[in-house]
Design a protein around this motif. Structure first.
Motif, PDB file in Angstrom:
ATOM      1  N   ILE A 233      -8.344  15.682   5.942  1.00 31.91           N
ATOM      2  CA  ILE A 233      -6.900  15.907   5.972  1.00 31.91           C
ATOM      3  C   ILE A 233      -6.370  15.668   4.571  1.00 31.91           C
ATOM      4  N   GLU A 234      -5.667  16.675   4.044  1.00 33.56           N
ATOM      5  CA  GLU A 234      -5.063  16.557   2.718  1.00 33.56           C
ATOM      6  C   GLU A 234      -3.650  15.998   2.875  1.00 33.56           C
ATOM      7  N   VAL A 235      -3.289  15.119   1.952  1.00 31.42           N
ATOM      8  CA  VAL A 235      -1.974  14.475   1.987  1.00 31.42           C
ATOM      9  C   VAL A 235      -1.269  14.768   0.675  1.00 31.42           C
ATOM     10  N   SER A 236       0.009  15.093   0.756  1.00 27.68           N
ATOM     11  CA  SER A 236       0.789  15.323  -0.465  1.00 27.68           C
ATOM     12  C   SER A 236       2.238  14.917  -0.208  1.00 27.68           C
ATOM     13  N   LEU A 237       2.953  14.650  -1.299  1.00 30.08           N
ATOM     14  CA  LEU A 237       4.386  14.430  -1.173  1.00 30.08           C
ATOM     15  C   LEU A 237       5.020  15.740  -0.745  1.00 30.08           C
ATOM     16  N   ASN A 238       5.992  15.660   0.143  1.00 24.85           N
ATOM     17  CA  ASN A 238       6.767  16.857   0.435  1.00 24.85           C
ATOM     18  C   ASN A 238       7.964  16.877  -0.519  1.00 24.85           C
ATOM     19  N   GLU A 239       8.830  17.831  -0.381  1.00 28.41           N
ATOM     20  CA  GLU A 239       9.957  17.953  -1.315  1.00 28.41           C
ATOM     21  C   GLU A 239      10.859  16.719  -1.285  1.00 28.41           C
ATOM     22  N   THR A 240      11.072  16.155  -0.102  1.00 25.84           N
ATOM     23  CA  THR A 240      11.914  14.961   0.019  1.00 25.84           C
ATOM     24  C   THR A 240      11.287  13.789  -0.712  1.00 25.84           C
ATOM     25  N   GLY A 241       9.996  13.555  -0.478  1.00 28.13           N
ATOM     26  CA  GLY A 241       9.294  12.459  -1.140  1.00 28.13           C
ATOM     27  C   GLY A 241       9.235  12.658  -2.641  1.00 28.13           C
TER      28      GLY A 241
ATOM     29  N   ARG B  31      -2.166   3.266   8.689  1.00 24.76           N
ATOM     30  CA  ARG B  31      -0.876   3.005   9.347  1.00 24.76           C
ATOM     31  C   ARG B  31       0.283   3.348   8.412  1.00 24.76           C
ATOM     32  N   TRP B  32       0.117   3.024   7.116  1.00 24.72           N
ATOM     33  CA  TRP B  32       1.167   3.335   6.163  1.00 24.72           C
ATOM     34  C   TRP B  32       1.289   4.836   5.942  1.00 24.72           C
ATOM     35  N   ILE B  33       0.178   5.547   5.968  1.00 22.51           N
ATOM     36  CA  ILE B  33       0.229   7.016   5.857  1.00 22.51           C
ATOM     37  C   ILE B  33       1.012   7.584   7.035  1.00 22.51           C
ATOM     38  N   GLU B  34       0.735   7.076   8.210  1.00 16.99           N
ATOM     39  CA  GLU B  34       1.466   7.509   9.413  1.00 16.99           C
ATOM     40  C   GLU B  34       2.960   7.217   9.255  1.00 16.99           C
TER      41      GLU B  34
ATOM     42  N   ASN C 172      -7.112  13.770  -0.350  1.00 15.89           N
ATOM     43  CA  ASN C 172      -7.430  13.658   1.062  1.00 15.89           C
ATOM     44  C   ASN C 172      -7.190  12.214   1.485  1.00 15.89           C
ATOM     45  N   ILE C 173      -7.245  11.962   2.769  1.00 11.36           N
ATOM     46  CA  ILE C 173      -6.926  10.615   3.265  1.00 11.36           C
ATOM     47  C   ILE C 173      -7.849   9.581   2.650  1.00 11.36           C
ATOM     48  N   LYS C 174      -9.120   9.889   2.533  1.00 13.32           N
ATOM     49  CA  LYS C 174     -10.070   8.915   1.978  1.00 13.32           C
ATOM     50  C   LYS C 174      -9.697   8.539   0.538  1.00 13.32           C
ATOM     51  N   SER C 175      -9.394   9.528  -0.294  1.00 13.60           N
ATOM     52  CA  SER C 175      -9.047   9.218  -1.684  1.00 13.60           C
ATOM     53  C   SER C 175      -7.694   8.523  -1.773  1.00 13.60           C
TER      54      SER C 175
ATOM     55  N   PRO D 158       0.803  -1.224   0.000  1.00 13.08           N
ATOM     56  CA  PRO D 158       0.000   0.000   0.000  1.00 13.08           C
ATOM     57  C   PRO D 158       0.837   1.276   0.000  1.00 13.08           C
ATOM     58  N   ALA D 159       1.991   1.257   0.648  1.00 14.39           N
ATOM     59  CA  ALA D 159       2.827   2.463   0.673  1.00 14.39           C
ATOM     60  C   ALA D 159       3.275   2.825  -0.732  1.00 14.39           C
ATOM     61  N   TRP D 160       3.671   1.834  -1.519  1.00 17.12           N
ATOM     62  CA  TRP D 160       4.129   2.101  -2.877  1.00 17.12           C
ATOM     63  C   TRP D 160       2.985   2.597  -3.749  1.00 17.12           C
ATOM     64  N   ASP D 161       1.818   1.969  -3.619  1.00 17.44           N
ATOM     65  CA  ASP D 161       0.643   2.436  -4.370  1.00 17.44           C
ATOM     66  C   ASP D 161       0.349   3.900  -4.049  1.00 17.44           C
ATOM     67  N   MET D 162       0.423   4.237  -2.765  1.00 21.01           N
ATOM     68  CA  MET D 162       0.137   5.614  -2.352  1.00 21.01           C
ATOM     69  C   MET D 162       1.206   6.573  -2.857  1.00 21.01           C
ATOM     70  N   LEU D 163       2.481   6.183  -2.793  1.00 21.68           N
ATOM     71  CA  LEU D 163       3.554   7.063  -3.283  1.00 21.68           C
ATOM     72  C   LEU D 163       3.396   7.357  -4.769  1.00 21.68           C
TER      73      LEU D 163
END
Length: 154
Positions: A131-139, A108-111, A91-94, A72-77
């Motif tokens: 809650i909106e989630v996005s890659l930061n500059e490092t990611g 848990r993977w988002i955390e 957002n977290i749901k999407s 799941p972490a890779w799918d999300m990245l």
């Protein structure tokens, strides 16, 4: 040393320095031109590669058992990379829906991605429940380097 000799020496040094500056400029221009020719893939190519990886990951479930493919972490990245490049937020749901994993596992993977310093979570100012989630500059930099490497190898 006389004033005339000193002035002559200064003029000679200025002429030499001017020549060095011109040569440096020519070499710099040549390096800049070469780097433009060898720059990595353009933005659309990187988005297309990420999209293709997402699609391939989904399609393999048509042929093999689901339990073989839990990343799941890779799918999300990958999804966050595409959203970042398209200047969108998830957002977290999407984001959870892109992971094809149970909600609690995805959360848990988002955390974990946040603790690794790859993503940023921000409360949506329009709807404080989201809650909106996005890659930061490092990611984003890490994903870009990976996708550029994939592009070079194709």
């Amino acid at each position: 040393m006389s004033n005339e000799a000193a002035i002559g020496l200064v003029n000679e040094l200025a002429t030499r320095l001017s020549g060095i500056v011109e040569e440096f400029g020519r070499r710099t221009d040549s390096l800049v031109a070469a780097s433009r020719e060898t720059d990595g893939p353009d933005e659309e190519t990187l988005i297309r590669i990420a999209g293709r990886l997402i699609d391939q990951r989904k399609r393999r479930r048509n042929f093999l058992p689901d339990e073989l493919f839990h990343e799941p972490a890779w799918d999300m990245l990958l999804s966050l990379f595409v959203a970042y490049r398209r200047r969108q937020t998830l957002n977290i749901k999407s984001l959870v829906s892109t992971a094809d994993a149970p909600v609690t596992t995805s959360q848990r993977w988002i955390e974990h991605l946040d603790k690794l310093g790859l993503i940023t979570r921000v409360i949506d100012p329009a709807d404080r429940r989201r809650i909106e989630v996005s890659l930061n500059e490092t990611g984003h930099a890490a994903m870009t380097r990976y996708l550029e490497d994939v592009a070079r190898r194709q």
